[in-house]
Design an enzyme around this catalytic site. Sequence first.
Site, PDB file in Angstrom:
ATOM      1  N   ARG A 120       0.847  14.146  13.485  1.00  0.00           N
ATOM      2  CA  ARG A 120       1.274  14.005  12.095  1.00  0.00           C
ATOM      3  C   ARG A 120       1.129  15.299  11.272  1.00  0.00           C
ATOM      4  NH1 ARG A 120      -0.938   8.408   9.768  1.00  0.00           N
ATOM      5  NH2 ARG A 120       0.897   8.587   8.455  1.00  0.00           N
ATOM      6  N   PRO A 121       1.880  16.341  11.645  1.00  0.00           N
ATOM      7  CA  PRO A 121       1.810  17.579  10.860  1.00  0.00           C
ATOM      8  C   PRO A 121       2.430  17.397   9.478  1.00  0.00           C
ATOM      9  CG  PRO A 121       3.552  17.723  12.503  1.00  0.00           C
ATOM     10  CD  PRO A 121       2.866  16.416  12.739  1.00  0.00           C
ATOM     11  N   ILE A 131       8.303   6.924  16.812  1.00  0.00           N
ATOM     12  CA  ILE A 131       7.875   7.660  15.605  1.00  0.00           C
ATOM     13  C   ILE A 131       6.568   8.420  15.840  1.00  0.00           C
ATOM     14  CG2 ILE A 131       7.356   7.479  13.129  1.00  0.00           C
ATOM     15  CD1 ILE A 131      10.148   6.473  13.667  1.00  0.00           C
ATOM     16  N   ARG A 145      -4.658  10.205   4.933  1.00  0.00           N
ATOM     17  CA  ARG A 145      -3.675  11.286   4.986  1.00  0.00           C
ATOM     18  C   ARG A 145      -2.732  11.268   3.793  1.00  0.00           C
ATOM     19  NH1 ARG A 145      -3.194  13.380   9.801  1.00  0.00           N
ATOM     20  NH2 ARG A 145      -1.169  14.192   9.276  1.00  0.00           N
ATOM     21  N   LYS A 187       0.831  -1.209   0.000  1.00  0.00           N
ATOM     22  CA  LYS A 187       0.000   0.000   0.000  1.00  0.00           C
ATOM     23  C   LYS A 187       0.864   1.257   0.000  1.00  0.00           C
ATOM     24  CE  LYS A 187      -1.592   1.409   4.198  1.00  0.00           C
ATOM     25  NZ  LYS A 187      -1.192   2.784   4.540  1.00  0.00           N
ATOM     26  N   ASN A 188       1.864   1.282   0.895  1.00  0.00           N
ATOM     27  CA  ASN A 188       2.639   2.508   1.063  1.00  0.00           C
ATOM     28  C   ASN A 188       3.632   2.757  -0.073  1.00  0.00           C
ATOM     29  OD1 ASN A 188       1.186   3.011   3.310  1.00  0.00           O
ATOM     30  ND2 ASN A 188       2.798   2.497   4.780  1.00  0.00           N
ATOM     31  N   ASP A 221       4.304  20.042   8.194  1.00  0.00           N
ATOM     32  CA  ASP A 221       5.151  21.232   8.083  1.00  0.00           C
ATOM     33  C   ASP A 221       6.394  21.009   7.210  1.00  0.00           C
ATOM     34  OD1 ASP A 221       5.742  19.494  10.300  1.00  0.00           O
ATOM     35  OD2 ASP A 221       7.306  20.899  10.892  1.00  0.00           O
ATOM     36  N   ARG A 259      -8.092  -1.039   5.048  1.00  0.00           N
ATOM     37  CA  ARG A 259      -7.256   0.003   4.433  1.00  0.00           C
ATOM     38  C   ARG A 259      -5.912  -0.575   4.013  1.00  0.00           C
ATOM     39  NH1 ARG A 259      -6.041   4.563   8.096  1.00  0.00           N
ATOM     40  NH2 ARG A 259      -4.935   5.093   6.207  1.00  0.00           N
TER      41      ARG A 259
HETATM   42  N1  EPU Z   1       6.390  14.614  10.811  1.00  0.00           N
HETATM   43  C1  EPU Z   1       6.442  15.963  11.137  1.00  0.00           C
HETATM   44  N2  EPU Z   1       6.270  16.869  10.127  1.00  0.00           N
HETATM   45  C2  EPU Z   1       6.076  16.505   8.839  1.00  0.00           C
HETATM   46  C3  EPU Z   1       6.037  15.129   8.508  1.00  0.00           C
HETATM   47  C4  EPU Z   1       6.211  14.209   9.528  1.00  0.00           C
HETATM   48  O1  EPU Z   1       6.615  16.323  12.292  1.00  0.00           O
HETATM   49  O2  EPU Z   1       5.942  17.383   7.964  1.00  0.00           O
HETATM   50  C5  EPU Z   1       6.611  13.624  11.876  1.00  0.00           C
HETATM   51  C6  EPU Z   1       5.387  12.714  12.100  1.00  0.00           C
HETATM   52  O3  EPU Z   1       4.429  13.319  12.926  1.00  0.00           O
HETATM   53  C7  EPU Z   1       6.029  11.493  12.706  1.00  0.00           C
HETATM   54  C8  EPU Z   1       7.379  11.432  11.991  1.00  0.00           C
HETATM   55  O4  EPU Z   1       7.618  12.730  11.462  1.00  0.00           O
HETATM   56  O5  EPU Z   1       6.235  11.696  14.071  1.00  0.00           O
HETATM   57  C9  EPU Z   1       7.475  10.431  10.862  1.00  0.00           C
HETATM   58  O6  EPU Z   1       6.320  10.503  10.041  1.00  0.00           O
HETATM   59  P1  EPU Z   1       6.359  10.240   8.484  1.00  0.00           P
HETATM   60  O7  EPU Z   1       6.171  11.532   7.781  1.00  0.00           O
HETATM   61  O8  EPU Z   1       7.525   9.411   8.127  1.00  0.00           O
HETATM   62  O9  EPU Z   1       5.020   9.375   8.288  1.00  0.00           O
HETATM   63  P2  EPU Z   1       4.139   9.391   6.991  1.00  0.00           P
HETATM   64  O10 EPU Z   1       4.977   9.626   5.811  1.00  0.00           O
HETATM   65  O11 EPU Z   1       2.942  10.244   7.215  1.00  0.00           O
HETATM   66  C10 EPU Z   1       4.405   6.864   6.377  1.00  0.00           C
HETATM   67  C11 EPU Z   1       3.505   5.680   6.222  1.00  0.00           C
HETATM   68  C12 EPU Z   1       2.990   5.267   7.597  1.00  0.00           C
HETATM   69  C13 EPU Z   1       4.203   4.908   8.453  1.00  0.00           C
HETATM   70  C14 EPU Z   1       5.174   6.095   8.526  1.00  0.00           C
HETATM   71  C15 EPU Z   1       6.455   5.811   9.277  1.00  0.00           C
HETATM   72  C16 EPU Z   1       2.584   6.021   4.022  1.00  0.00           C
HETATM   73  C17 EPU Z   1       1.422   6.339   3.178  1.00  0.00           C
HETATM   74  N3  EPU Z   1       2.398   6.055   5.352  1.00  0.00           N
HETATM   75  O12 EPU Z   1       3.625   7.881   6.974  1.00  0.00           O
HETATM   76  O13 EPU Z   1       2.188   4.122   7.408  1.00  0.00           O
HETATM   77  O14 EPU Z   1       3.794   4.565   9.737  1.00  0.00           O
HETATM   78  O15 EPU Z   1       5.516   6.515   7.192  1.00  0.00           O
HETATM   79  O16 EPU Z   1       7.104   4.746   8.709  1.00  0.00           O
HETATM   80  O17 EPU Z   1       3.655   5.729   3.517  1.00  0.00           O
HETATM   81  C18 EPU Z   1       0.502   2.565   7.953  1.00  0.00           C
HETATM   82  O18 EPU Z   1       0.674   2.046   6.844  1.00  0.00           O
HETATM   83  O19 EPU Z   1      -0.183   2.027   8.860  1.00  0.00           O
HETATM   84  C19 EPU Z   1       1.106   3.866   8.227  1.00  0.00           C
HETATM   85  C20 EPU Z   1       0.669   4.676   9.185  1.00  0.00           C
END
Ligand code: EPU
Length: 432
Positions: free
Chosen positions: A122-123, A328, A93, A22-23, A125, A398
């Site tokens: 999960r911002p 995380i 998201r 999925k990811n 920013d 999902r």
């Molecule tokens: N974060 C910030 N600011 C940002 C972006 C992220 O503070 O602009 C923080 C997040 O709040 C978190 C950390 O950085 O504390 C890491 O988050 P990341 O951005 O890596 O997560 P993501 O890209 O939103 C993806 C996967 C998630 C997975 C995470 C971590 C996808 C679509 N989603 O999310 O998958 O947990 O990476 O590996 O790729 C799942 O499949 O169940 C899932 C939640």
Amino acid sequence: MDSIIIQGGRPLSGTVEVSGAKNAALPLLAAGILADGPMIYHRIPHLRDITTMMTLLANQGADVSMDDKGRVRVDTSTSHLPEAPYELVKTMRASALVLGPLLARFGHARVSLPGGCAIGARPMDMHLKGLEAMGAEIRVEQGYVVAKTKGKLQGARIVFGTVTVTGTENLMMAAALADGETILENAAREPEVVNLADSLRQMGADIKGDGSGCICIRGVDRLNGAEVSVIADRIEAATYLAAGLITGGEVTVKHVDPGMLDAFLARVAEAGASVETGESWVRCSASERLQGVNIRTSPHPGFPTDLQAQFMALMCIASGSSVISETIFENRFMHVQELRRMGANIVLNGNAAVVDGIETLSGAPVMATDLRASASLVLAGLAATGETTISRVYHIDRGYERIEEKLRALGASIERITPTPELLRSPSLATS
Ligand code: EPU
């Protein structure tokens, strides 16, 4: 709302074919926005989040279809609306992944901010700061990110304060069509990021360093359509391996690169499991009860947060105790309360859960709260004595393709109950 009912206590054995991730599929579909020509995708999993992404692209005017071999075709040449509405973003998201590609292609975009999430704030920013560094003007208006650029986005050096998977993907896509060179430092190294970089290269992009913490992208004038493949879902694969281990059986997962599972396999081996691997398969079994081991989630190649809940289910019936630290997401322990309802002995202390293993879990009615938490409850239910009913299973749809079918093929007693209109009218359910 559907529920899953499991009669636990049966050892699961056999082979599972791993679905596409999925990811990985979500950013690959978003990359279609950048293509000057149709994209053909292999191994796109049939999941609710994928349908959401396809709906999002179709809403923008793209032609999205699936052929009889299950390949997905996306042609965004007819796309004219660079938007992602709240109705879709609030359910997933990862819809935010379209922001970078839309801005690169149209010079402007309007994408809803995702809002709250069950596992943490999960911002976005870092996605936005990165695009600003590339010359975008960004403001938030009525819950939407409104972004525009004068001319093309400009290459920039961007240092992520925290490793972000979709942030890295969003900026890599934006940079692929920018003017000049973009350097992403402290970039995510997840296999899904590499799958995206490989696919963008097939489309004509110039990207180096993916898989390391520093990715260099030289913008090109156009990207062509391409035929690309989604990698195996390493989280799904590990979940089925855990299903074998938690029930005292032996499960083989195939069509997956074992290297993607290193962190998980190292921990289960440390807990006493036997792990065998081939070029594209992995088998796990345990002749004795697993031992408690500690894990700490971290970005790839560390232990994935997306497997923390499933690993905790394993530790609930291991011998001895284990400390599970989540680094995380700040709120990714929603499964703890539910596992406790099944008898698990877990104490939460900030971002750490101390699990004291017990002999057996007992079946109970429990509630799924997010995707991976649901998977841990399924695992616990498979191992527990008696019946476990998991409600709100839409979360699991999902991210796990045909989960009941795959588990039944391994010998599980699992069925899905869809409430009939009569049941829905019954007072006890109507108020839930
Ligand atoms: N974060 C910030 N600011 C940002 C972006 C992220 O503070 O602009 C923080 C997040 O709040 C978190 C950390 O950085 O504390 C890491 O988050 P990341 O951005 O890596 O997560 P993501 O890209 O939103 C993806 C996967 C998630 C997975 C995470 C971590 C996808 C679509 N989603 O999310 O998958 O947990 O990476 O590996 O790729 C799942 O499949 O169940 C899932 C939640």
